[in-house]
Design a protein around this motif. Structure first.
Motif, short mmCIF file in Angstrom:
data_model
loop_
_atom_site.label_atom_id
_atom_site.label_comp_id
_atom_site.label_asym_id
_atom_site.label_seq_id
_atom_site.Cartn_x
_atom_site.Cartn_y
_atom_site.Cartn_z
N GLU A 241 0.95 -1.21 -0.05
CA GLU A 241 -0.09 -0.06 -0.04
C GLU A 241 0.89 1.41 0.01
N SER A 242 0.37 2.29 -0.41
CA SER A 242 1.13 3.60 -0.79
C SER A 242 0.79 4.37 0.61
N ASN A 244 1.32 7.51 0.50
CA ASN A 244 1.19 8.97 -0.02
C ASN A 244 0.02 9.02 -0.53
N ALA A 245 -0.83 10.35 -0.25
CA ALA A 245 -2.06 10.37 -0.55
C ALA A 245 -2.35 10.67 -2.00
N THR A 246 -1.34 10.80 -2.98
CA THR A 246 -1.51 11.07 -4.15
C THR A 246 -1.29 9.61 -5.03
N CYS A 247 -0.97 8.63 -4.35
CA CYS A 247 -0.44 7.36 -4.90
C CYS A 247 -1.34 6.20 -4.51
N VAL A 248 -1.62 5.34 -5.36
CA VAL A 248 -2.43 4.12 -4.82
C VAL A 248 -1.41 2.84 -5.48
N ALA A 249 -1.15 1.87 -4.56
CA ALA A 249 -0.40 0.84 -4.98
C ALA A 249 -1.31 -0.51 -4.59
N GLY A 250 -1.03 -1.31 -5.27
CA GLY A 250 -1.80 -2.77 -5.04
C GLY A 250 -0.91 -3.84 -5.92
N MET A 251 -1.38 -5.34 -5.27
CA MET A 251 -0.83 -6.32 -5.72
C MET A 251 -1.27 -6.63 -7.04
N LEU A 252 -0.51 -7.19 -7.83
CA LEU A 252 -0.50 -7.25 -9.25
C LEU A 252 -1.49 -8.84 -9.60
N GLU A 253 -1.56 -9.77 -8.54
CA GLU A 253 -2.52 -10.78 -8.46
C GLU A 253 -2.98 -10.82 -7.24
N ASN A 254 -4.27 -11.26 -6.99
CA ASN A 254 -5.13 -11.59 -6.03
C ASN A 254 -4.40 -12.45 -4.78
N ALA A 255 -3.58 -13.53 -5.25
CA ALA A 255 -2.98 -14.20 -4.36
C ALA A 255 -1.63 -13.67 -3.78
N SER A 256 -1.19 -14.23 -2.55
CA SER A 256 0.11 -13.67 -1.80
C SER A 256 1.42 -14.26 -2.80
N GLN A 263 15.13 -17.94 -0.88
CA GLN A 263 14.70 -17.63 -2.01
C GLN A 263 14.30 -16.03 -2.43
N SER A 264 15.11 -15.87 -3.64
CA SER A 264 14.96 -14.30 -4.25
C SER A 264 13.92 -14.44 -5.34
N ARG A 265 13.14 -13.33 -5.18
CA ARG A 265 12.06 -13.37 -6.45
C ARG A 265 11.66 -11.90 -6.59
N PRO A 266 11.16 -11.63 -7.69
CA PRO A 266 10.91 -10.11 -8.06
C PRO A 266 9.34 -10.08 -7.68
N PHE A 267 8.96 -9.03 -7.00
CA PHE A 267 7.60 -8.53 -6.50
C PHE A 267 7.17 -7.74 -7.50
N PRO A 268 5.99 -8.20 -8.05
CA PRO A 268 5.48 -7.14 -9.05
C PRO A 268 4.15 -6.63 -8.40
N PHE A 269 3.97 -5.18 -8.68
CA PHE A 269 2.60 -4.61 -8.24
C PHE A 269 2.43 -3.46 -9.12
N LEU A 270 1.38 -2.83 -8.84
CA LEU A 270 0.46 -1.97 -9.69
C LEU A 270 0.67 -0.55 -8.90
N LEU A 271 1.03 0.64 -9.55
CA LEU A 271 1.00 1.86 -9.22
C LEU A 271 0.08 2.87 -9.87
N SER A 272 -0.53 3.69 -9.29
CA SER A 272 -1.44 4.59 -9.76
C SER A 272 -1.26 6.03 -9.25
N VAL A 273 -0.69 7.04 -9.91
CA VAL A 273 -0.05 8.42 -9.41
C VAL A 273 -1.24 9.41 -9.78
N GLN A 274 -1.69 10.37 -9.21
CA GLN A 274 -2.64 11.45 -9.44
C GLN A 274 -1.97 12.50 -8.74
N GLY A 275 -2.18 13.85 -9.57
CA GLY A 275 -1.94 15.10 -8.96
C GLY A 275 -0.65 15.73 -9.81
N PRO A 276 -0.48 17.08 -9.83
CA PRO A 276 0.56 17.59 -10.69
C PRO A 276 1.78 17.70 -10.30
#
Length: 867
Positions: A241-242, A244-256, A263-276
């Motif tokens: 989770e973000s 920041n008030a101007t940013c939203v973050a979330g898991m790329l998939e529903n599962a953990s 183990q090392s792995r890449p952790f993918p996720f989604l970002l959305s940024v709003q504001g000037p």
């Protein structure tokens, strides 16, 4: 804890200052994955003790003998919780110049061993991350670790849990010209780093991957960060989770996202940024461990966005077919280019970087700044890693095509309102390894290419540093190894790009990639076409790299000529040819797509001519079983009448939209078929090809294990996939259902059993009371009795065109030998199945019991080697 003595801080970790060295010994290009260590005849380096009187046989040294020596660490930087060591080893007593005069760069490759110690002075057991730059194999306290970090990526270090004490470190030094160079004294330089960890979930913040801000908009929502489980239990990442008030973050998939211990792995996720305005990003990651499942833990990572203008080169992210987040550098058409082309969709200029370079580096990002107004979208792919994972081949080229497909998404996200992109028209250029990648694009995707500029590129893996110093083997073994690399032997495939304009450029003084490579390709192109559309220019006195190498007046003129003519597709010659090494790798050529070869052990060929009177296509084939037509931008029109091997056929309307196949019967005649049932039980699509076909995955890898005893092997495979390809993998129990997953599967098994396969695979099995059974093409069985060192690695089919890679060992030695052959470095040459034995430890591929290919029905091919 920090120990003090006489008021001074003593380190908790330290490497010994003096290292014992034994070598050099012969080794061939990329042969180390096969074993090929002559000291294994004596029980291995780990069984030897330094002895100034002892001598060992070596084909490289004076009198054929080598003895022990020692080297001091060149640097020994110490922090209380960090130990670093740089070791540079050479062998000046060897007459390298004379050897090179006979065998070329192949003679500058060798192997040796180094022994030192890691000392832990803490009172309590410690969790330690262990980095091994430029090392492929080592033993730590008599436990083998294969893979290391040959290219110094530092993406997936080893996680160790060690008590206080002194630990023996035996390191196999492998000098590789492709990685370390062929100029100057042939030494080996490695760097070790041991660092005390806090034993939690590590987020590798400096490798956080996020798109740039482009004129106030985040260029892509996809983001990723490497994560490493440094606890002793399993870790589940539950949420991001973000803050920041101007940013939203979330898991790329529903599962953990689940990580095994170490183990090392890449952790993918989604970002959305709003504001000037874009303040530094703060992200909170919540996770749980199996050691304390009732407690939720969290960590915070930070990122400062980079802001770019829409016409400047900038980073944007996308999903690679393997389920990971990758990135490329994109430069949108300039205002001047927009005005000049008006409403036309513009092609893409692909620029492929050289080995060891990040696409986001200043050198690559600004490589084409001197040509700012090209009528094209300029794309600098990364190929996932600085070495393009596999030299712009299977995994790396999938990244190129994913980046191309992501440009329309970028256009929507940033609100681009000017000329769009023509994703099927490419002008391909590249330097060094990228020049070789340009040859790969030309030979494997010719129908999409409107022009190409391979600059200072080598012609193929085998030609760069020859393979003649491999251990001597049965010619059938050599054939199987080289056959598995033939899709990357571009010299054999030049017929595929007849009619495409090509500008070759090479420095005459290039001592990194000798100009012979470009000269040879220039000659072969001339021999393969009556009217070659190519030009070769050698720049007098220029070396491998110089400022402006990709924007010389010669190349500027070529770019503008190709991009300034409306990018009309190249005119297909009235006669052209197709050469197929692996149908899974090569797309359409002149609108023809080969689906299957008669036998996988030889090249397939089609010669095409157009009858000037009837306009009928006349095809002559060799080793082609099944092919079809597909729409293409080439100017040669499709016809309903076609003559194949002197037999006339009338094709149904719509054949160019893949509604039928042309199929060769056993008698040699051809017929048209729209029957799709052949895909049940036969190999097709991404299932074709050698072991690196497993890299054609759609989704992350699933690594299945049959018992806790083989967890370390599964972890090694996962670590190497992440280290060398940035690929993601999930480790699960062997009973986990793989049918419902998307990605390809890697199954690891130990002992007198193999996991079940699909019903139509019968070529390799284990009989608990007999041994490993290999069924030959004629139905005869060859049984390899259970013994120390017996193992196997091979492909098996899964439903819906997917693949399973089986790694099996009768006991631990056999399992280790088989696991070494999981694709990691290019040029190793892994056939579709390999049966290994203990003799491989010192003889390499020459010690294998069997290896070769499967035919279209998953039976062993006739030319496979079965000892």
């Amino acid at each position: 804890m920090v120990i003090k003595h006489n008021g001074k801080t003593n380190p908790l970790l330290s490497f010994s200052n003096t290292w014992d060295i034994l070598g050099p010994f012969q080794i061939g290009t990329r042969e180390a994955s096969w074993g090929a260590d002559p000291l294994e005849c004596l029980g291995g380096f780990r069984a030897l003790e330094p002895d100034s009187r002892a001598e060992y046989r070596s084909s490289l040294a004076p009198n054929g003998l080598v003895s022990w020596s020692y080297h001091q660490l060149d640097t020994h930087a110490v922090d209380p919780t960090v130990a670093e060591a740089v070791l540079i080893v050479d062998f000046p007593e060897v007459d390298w110049r004379f050897l090179q005069s006979v065998y070329g760069w192949a003679a500058l490759q060798y192997q040796a061993w180094a022994r030192g110690y890691l000392e832990i002075s803490a009172d309590l057991p410690q969790t330690i991350t262990f980095y091994t730059d430029n090392v492929i194999e080592f033993w730590l306290d008599n436990k083998l670790y294969f893979g290391g970090d040959f290219y110094a990526y530092r993406r997936a270090p080893l996680v160790l849990h060690l008590a206080a004490g002194k630990y023996k470190v035996d390191i196999r030094l492998v000098r590789d010209v492709r990685a370390m160079g062929g100029i100057g004294l042939p030494n080996v330089s490695i760097k070790l780093k041991a660092e005390i960890s806090n034993g939690t979930l590590a987020m590798v913040e400096q490798k956080l991957l996020v798109s740039d801000i482009v004129d106030g908009t985040l260029a892509s929502p996809f983001a990723s960060i490497p994560v490493r489980n440094e606890t002793r239990g399993w870790v589940d990442i539950l949420e991001i989770e973000s803050l920041n008030a101007t940013c939203v973050a979330g898991m790329l998939e529903n599962a953990s996202l689940r990580l095994a211990p170490g183990q090392s792995r890449p952790f993918p996720f989604l970002l959305s940024v709003q504001g000037p305005s874009f303040e530094p990003l703060s992200l909170k990651v919540t996770y749980a461990t199996s050691e304390a499942p009732e407690s939720l833990l969290s960590t915070v990572i930070f990122h400062k966005f980079l802001e770019r203008t829409i016409h400047s080169p900038h980073k944007f992210t996308y999903l690679h077919p393997g389920g990971i987040v990758s990135y490329a550098i994109l430069r949108a058409p300039s205002n001047q280019a927009i005005c000049e082309v008006k409403d036309s969709n513009l092609p893409i200029l692909l620029n492929l970087h050289g080995a060891g370079l990040e696409a986001d580096s200043k050198q690559v990002r600004h490589m084409l700044d001197p040509v700012p107004d090209l009528h094209a979208w300029v794309l600098f792919p990364t190929g996932v890693t600085p070495w393009s994972s596999d030299d712009w081949h299977t995994w790396g080229f999938a990244d190129v095509e994913a980046a191309i497909k992501a440009i329309p998404d970028w256009i929507k996200i940033v609100g681009w309102k000017w000329p769009s992109v023509d994703a099927d028209k490419w002008l391909v250029s590249g330097h060094s390894n990228g020049g070789q990648g340009t040859w790969y694009a030309l030979t494997h995707r010719p129908d999409k290419i409107v022009g190409a500029a391979p600059v200072s590129g080598y012609s193929s893996i085998q030609s760069y540093v020859p393979y003649q110093t491999w251990a001597e083997a049965d010619p059938r073994v050599t054939l199987a190894v080289q056959n598995s690399l033939r899709s990357f032997r571009h010299e054999l495939l030049v017929r595929n790009f007849n009619g495409i304009p090509i500008m070759q450029q090479h420095g005459s003084a290039d001592d990194n990639v000798p100009p012979f490579h470009s000269r040879r390709m220039n000659q072969l192109i001339s021999q393969s076409s009556d009217d070659p559309c190519h030009e070769y220019r050698e720049l007098e006195g220029k070396n491998h790299w110089f400022e402006g190498v990709m924007s010389t007046p010669l190349l500027r003129k070529f770019y503008n000529e190709i991009l300034g003519n409306g990018t009309e597709p190249p005119q297909l010659p009235q006669k052209f040819g197709i050469v197929i090494a692996n149908p899974a790798d090569i797309a359409s050529c002149g609108g023809l797509v080969v689906d299957q070869l008669v036998t996988p052990d030889q090249l397939g060929k089609i010669e095409v001519a157009q009858d000037t009177t009837t306009a009928a296509w006349v095809l002559t084939t060799s080793n082609i079983l099944r092919f079809h037509f597909t729409p293409t931008g080439t100017s040669m029109s499709f016809t309903q009448e076609i003559i194949v091997d002197k037999g006339s056929l009338n094709l149904p309307l719509g054949h160019e939209r893949f509604e039928c196949w042309l199929v060769r019967s056993e008698e040699g005649s051809w017929h048209v078929s729209d029957d799709r049932t052949w895909m049940m039980g036969q190999r097709y699509g991404a299932q074709l090809g050698p072991l690196d076909s497993i890299l054609h995955t759609s989704g992350r890898f699933l690594i299945r294990i049959s018992s806790k005893e083989i967890f370390d092997t599964a972890l090694q495979v996962s670590r190497n996939l992440f280290q060398y390809f940035a690929a993601d993998s999930e480790i699960v129990d062997l009973n986990t259902d793989a049918v419902l997953r998307q990605g390809n599967v890697i199954s690891v098994a130990l002992g007198p059993d193999l996991p079940e396969s699909v019903p139509w695979f019968h070529s390799i099995n284990v009989l608990a009371d007999h041994g490993l059974v290999v069924r030959k093409h004629n139905g005869q069985k060859r049984i390899f009795q259970f013994e120390e060192g017996l193992g196997a690695i091979f492909l098996r089919p899964l439903p819906l065109g997917r693949l399973e890679l089986v790694i099996w060992g009768y006991e631990s030695c056999g399992l280790r030998l088989a696991a070494r052959l999981v694709p990691m470095l290019t040029g190793v040459g892994q056939p579709e199945f390999v049966i290994v034995g203990k003799r491989c430890t010192w003889a390499g591929a020459a010690g294998a019991h069997a290896m070769g290919s499967f035919d279209n029905f998953w039976s062993l091919s006739e030319t496979s080697f079965v000892g």
